[in-house]
Design a protein around this motif. Structure first.
Motif, PDB file in Angstrom:
ATOM      1  N   ALA A   1       0.839  -1.210   0.000  1.00  0.00           N
ATOM      2  CA  ALA A   1       0.000   0.000   0.000  1.00  0.00           C
ATOM      3  C   ALA A   1       0.871   1.255   0.000  1.00  0.00           C
ATOM      4  N   LEU A   2       1.926   1.243   0.817  1.00  0.00           N
ATOM      5  CA  LEU A   2       2.816   2.407   0.911  1.00  0.00           C
ATOM      6  C   LEU A   2       3.605   2.615  -0.378  1.00  0.00           C
ATOM      7  N   ILE A   3       4.298   1.566  -0.820  1.00  0.00           N
ATOM      8  CA  ILE A   3       5.207   1.715  -1.958  1.00  0.00           C
ATOM      9  C   ILE A   3       4.452   1.763  -3.284  1.00  0.00           C
ATOM     10  N   GLY A   4       3.388   0.978  -3.368  1.00  0.00           N
ATOM     11  CA  GLY A   4       2.655   0.909  -4.631  1.00  0.00           C
ATOM     12  C   GLY A   4       1.686   2.054  -4.852  1.00  0.00           C
ATOM     13  N   ARG A   5       1.136   2.620  -3.763  1.00  0.00           N
ATOM     14  CA  ARG A   5       0.081   3.618  -3.952  1.00  0.00           C
ATOM     15  C   ARG A   5       0.321   4.940  -3.224  1.00  0.00           C
ATOM     16  N   ILE A   6       0.683   4.871  -1.949  1.00  0.00           N
ATOM     17  CA  ILE A   6       0.732   6.100  -1.135  1.00  0.00           C
ATOM     18  C   ILE A   6       1.958   6.955  -1.461  1.00  0.00           C
ATOM     19  N   LEU A   7       3.093   6.308  -1.743  1.00  0.00           N
ATOM     20  CA  LEU A   7       4.329   7.052  -2.032  1.00  0.00           C
ATOM     21  C   LEU A   7       4.716   6.836  -3.488  1.00  0.00           C
ATOM     22  N   PRO A   8       4.222   7.665  -4.362  1.00  0.00           N
ATOM     23  CA  PRO A   8       4.427   7.399  -5.790  1.00  0.00           C
ATOM     24  C   PRO A   8       5.899   7.455  -6.192  1.00  0.00           C
ATOM     25  N   ASP A   9       6.436   6.308  -6.632  1.00  0.00           N
ATOM     26  CA  ASP A   9       7.759   6.277  -7.246  1.00  0.00           C
ATOM     27  C   ASP A   9       8.910   6.704  -6.332  1.00  0.00           C
ATOM     28  N   TYR A  10       8.778   6.418  -5.035  1.00  0.00           N
ATOM     29  CA  TYR A  10       9.862   6.763  -4.096  1.00  0.00           C
ATOM     30  C   TYR A  10      11.022   5.774  -4.192  1.00  0.00           C
ATOM     31  N   TYR A  11      10.700   4.515  -4.430  1.00  0.00           N
ATOM     32  CA  TYR A  11      11.711   3.464  -4.288  1.00  0.00           C
ATOM     33  C   TYR A  11      12.109   2.810  -5.603  1.00  0.00           C
ATOM     34  N   SER A  12      11.654   3.366  -6.733  1.00  0.00           N
ATOM     35  CA  SER A  12      12.069   2.830  -8.026  1.00  0.00           C
ATOM     36  C   SER A  12      13.550   3.164  -8.222  1.00  0.00           C
ATOM     37  N   PRO A  13      14.256   2.453  -9.105  1.00  0.00           N
ATOM     38  CA  PRO A  13      15.703   2.695  -9.245  1.00  0.00           C
ATOM     39  C   PRO A  13      16.077   4.171  -9.441  1.00  0.00           C
ATOM     40  N   ALA A  14      15.282   4.920 -10.215  1.00  0.00           N
ATOM     41  CA  ALA A  14      15.607   6.335 -10.459  1.00  0.00           C
ATOM     42  C   ALA A  14      15.140   7.241  -9.317  1.00  0.00           C
ATOM     43  N   MET A  15      14.266   6.711  -8.453  1.00  0.00           N
ATOM     44  CA  MET A  15      13.724   7.464  -7.299  1.00  0.00           C
ATOM     45  C   MET A  15      13.151   8.820  -7.706  1.00  0.00           C
ATOM     46  N   LEU A  16      12.506   8.863  -8.872  1.00  0.00           N
ATOM     47  CA  LEU A  16      12.008  10.134  -9.392  1.00  0.00           C
ATOM     48  C   LEU A  16      10.954  10.757  -8.475  1.00  0.00           C
ATOM     49  N   GLY A  17      10.076   9.905  -7.931  1.00  0.00           N
ATOM     50  CA  GLY A  17       9.031  10.419  -7.038  1.00  0.00           C
ATOM     51  C   GLY A  17       9.609  11.054  -5.790  1.00  0.00           C
ATOM     52  N   LEU A  18      10.638  10.416  -5.255  1.00  0.00           N
ATOM     53  CA  LEU A  18      11.308  10.916  -4.054  1.00  0.00           C
ATOM     54  C   LEU A  18      11.986  12.257  -4.342  1.00  0.00           C
ATOM     55  N   LYS A  19      12.747  12.313  -5.442  1.00  0.00           N
ATOM     56  CA  LYS A  19      13.433  13.559  -5.814  1.00  0.00           C
ATOM     57  C   LYS A  19      12.422  14.672  -6.076  1.00  0.00           C
ATOM     58  N   THR A  20      11.323  14.301  -6.720  1.00  0.00           N
ATOM     59  CA  THR A  20      10.271  15.279  -7.016  1.00  0.00           C
ATOM     60  C   THR A  20       9.713  15.864  -5.724  1.00  0.00           C
ATOM     61  N   ASP A  21       9.377  15.004  -4.786  1.00  0.00           N
ATOM     62  CA  ASP A  21       8.745  15.477  -3.550  1.00  0.00           C
ATOM     63  C   ASP A  21       9.684  16.332  -2.696  1.00  0.00           C
ATOM     64  N   GLN A  22      10.985  16.065  -2.773  1.00  0.00           N
ATOM     65  CA  GLN A  22      11.938  16.919  -2.064  1.00  0.00           C
ATOM     66  C   GLN A  22      11.941  18.323  -2.672  1.00  0.00           C
ATOM     67  N   GLU A  23      11.828  18.386  -4.001  1.00  0.00           N
ATOM     68  CA  GLU A  23      11.744  19.686  -4.681  1.00  0.00           C
ATOM     69  C   GLU A  23      10.420  20.378  -4.359  1.00  0.00           C
ATOM     70  N   VAL A  24       9.345  19.576  -4.279  1.00  0.00           N
ATOM     71  CA  VAL A  24       8.025  20.123  -3.929  1.00  0.00           C
ATOM     72  C   VAL A  24       8.091  20.775  -2.543  1.00  0.00           C
ATOM     73  N   LEU A  25       8.760  20.086  -1.605  1.00  0.00           N
ATOM     74  CA  LEU A  25       8.912  20.664  -0.269  1.00  0.00           C
ATOM     75  C   LEU A  25       9.633  22.011  -0.360  1.00  0.00           C
ATOM     76  N   GLY A  26      10.679  22.069  -1.172  1.00  0.00           N
ATOM     77  CA  GLY A  26      11.405  23.324  -1.365  1.00  0.00           C
ATOM     78  C   GLY A  26      10.491  24.436  -1.846  1.00  0.00           C
ATOM     79  N   GLU A  27       9.606  24.114  -2.786  1.00  0.00           N
ATOM     80  CA  GLU A  27       8.650  25.106  -3.306  1.00  0.00           C
ATOM     81  C   GLU A  27       7.657  25.534  -2.224  1.00  0.00           C
ATOM     82  N   LEU A  28       7.191  24.551  -1.429  1.00  0.00           N
ATOM     83  CA  LEU A  28       6.236  24.864  -0.349  1.00  0.00           C
ATOM     84  C   LEU A  28       6.885  25.754   0.710  1.00  0.00           C
ATOM     85  N   VAL A  29       8.173  25.506   0.993  1.00  0.00           N
ATOM     86  CA  VAL A  29       8.891  26.339   1.967  1.00  0.00           C
ATOM     87  C   VAL A  29       9.014  27.762   1.423  1.00  0.00           C
TER      88      VAL A  29
END
Length: 339
Positions: free
Chosen positions: A183-211
């Motif tokens: 549920a976490l990896i497949g749906r709640i956290l989009p693309d956090y743990y794929s080899p490229a970790m694009l979802g994770l990198k994206t969300d870190q940038e999103v946090l930067g924008e929100l800040v």
């Protein structure tokens, strides 16, 4: 029973989840907090028992959302996580699937990667030690091996071991932990743990924008000193605050994460930053900023999980999923164009 010089016995040095308390653990302030929190827990337990009435089902509603934000009692936590995340439905619709994954053919490289991380997973938790009976390393290994073969696009990636470990501590059930991990990896956290970790990198940038929008002075400081967000917050996202915030606080965050989705991570991150804005702004150089970000995840503000959770829904102000998705789109495009 082993005793410390101050007379505290071994059982006292290990928390209810099996984690050894650090040498500098502040017992006095923790006890003061916990005696107050116990009153809250007792009140919530009564309300949850009335809500569930011995049933194994729960309908999403404003009342349930409110209850979850105020914390799920530990005795109901696994059940509620399973239901609200959709893991229960998936498990029921796929009987025997988990065990078939364990019995099937295995990928040698995946097995090797998982085995390498076994002893590195919670060395401070007595339940994960080889000497423990039962030793949860075996359970953890099974969950990660099954998941790696279930989701071949992800396989195994560091960070998943800690998340699966927490799920095992709460559910005390291998198969349920597997479906919650899905549920976490497949749906709640989009693309956090794929080899490229694009979802994770994206969300870190999103946090930067929100800040930039909500705490502009901190964003300006980061920019001035050339500190990339990934340097200070990547573990917040990868480990979902495990080993960053106290266990009880992490579990309260996860209660909401399973129900409300990934925007909870942004609420927590923004609250930590906003609450400690003046402290962060004292930083005068790059290493100083990194050190401040380590410090803001410690102390009574984060230990007092009940008041902390109230703050995450007020401090950052409004934060809609529409805003997050819009930011995700632009941040993802920017990352892809950078290659």
């Amino acid at each position: 029973m082993e005793r410390r010089e101050d007379g505290r016995d071994w059982a006292y040095r290990v928390d209810p989840y099996g984690f050894e308390r650090p040498e500098d653990f502040d017992y006095a302030s923790y006890e003061a907090f916990f005696s107050r929190y116990l009153v809250v827990l007792t009140r919530r337990a009564i309300k949850w028992s009335k809500l569930l009435k011995g049933k194994n089902s729960i309908q999403k509603s404003l009342k349930v959302k409110r209850y979850i934000r105020k914390g799920i009692p530990n005795e109901h936590r696994a059940l509620v996580w399973m239901i609200v995340s959709g893991a229960q439905t998936n498990m029921e619709q796929n009987p025997g699937y988990y065990h078939r994954l364990l019995e099937g053919e295995k990928n040698g490289k995946l097995i090797e990667a998982i085995k390498t991380d076994m002893n590195r997973t919670f060395p401070d938790n007595v339940k994960f030690r080889k000497s423990a009976d039962p030793c949860l390393q075996h359970t953890l290994y099974n969950v990660l091996v099954a998941y790696g073969h279930h989701n071949k696009a992800v396989g195994y990636c560091q960070g998943m071991n800690f998340i699966a470990g927490y799920l095992i501590l709460i559910t005390k059930n291998e198969e349920e932990s597997f479906w919650l991990l899905d549920a976490l990896i497949g749906r709640i956290l989009p693309d956090y743990y794929s080899p490229a970790m694009l979802g994770l990198k994206t969300d870190q940038e999103v946090l930067g924008e929100l800040v930039k929008m909500k705490v502009p002075a901190v964003a300006e400081l980061m920019e001035r000193h050339g500190v990339m967000w990934t340097l200070v917050v990547s573990r917040w996202f990868i480990c979902l605050f495990i080993d960053i915030l106290p266990v009880e606080t992490v579990l309260r965050i996860w209660d909401c994460l399973f129900y409300e989705g990934s925007k909870i991570i942004f609420r927590v991150a923004l609250t930590l930053i906003k609450q400690h804005q003046a402290f962060i702004l004292e930083a005068t150089n790059f290493p100083d900023i990194c050190e401040k970000f380590k410090q803001i995840t410690k102390g009574s503000f984060v230990t007092e999980c009940h008041s902390f959770m109230q703050k995450i829904f007020t401090d950052p102000g409004s934060l809609s999923m529409a805003t997050i998705n819009k930011l995700r789109e632009t941040c993802r495009e920017k990352l892809l164009s950078q290659g």
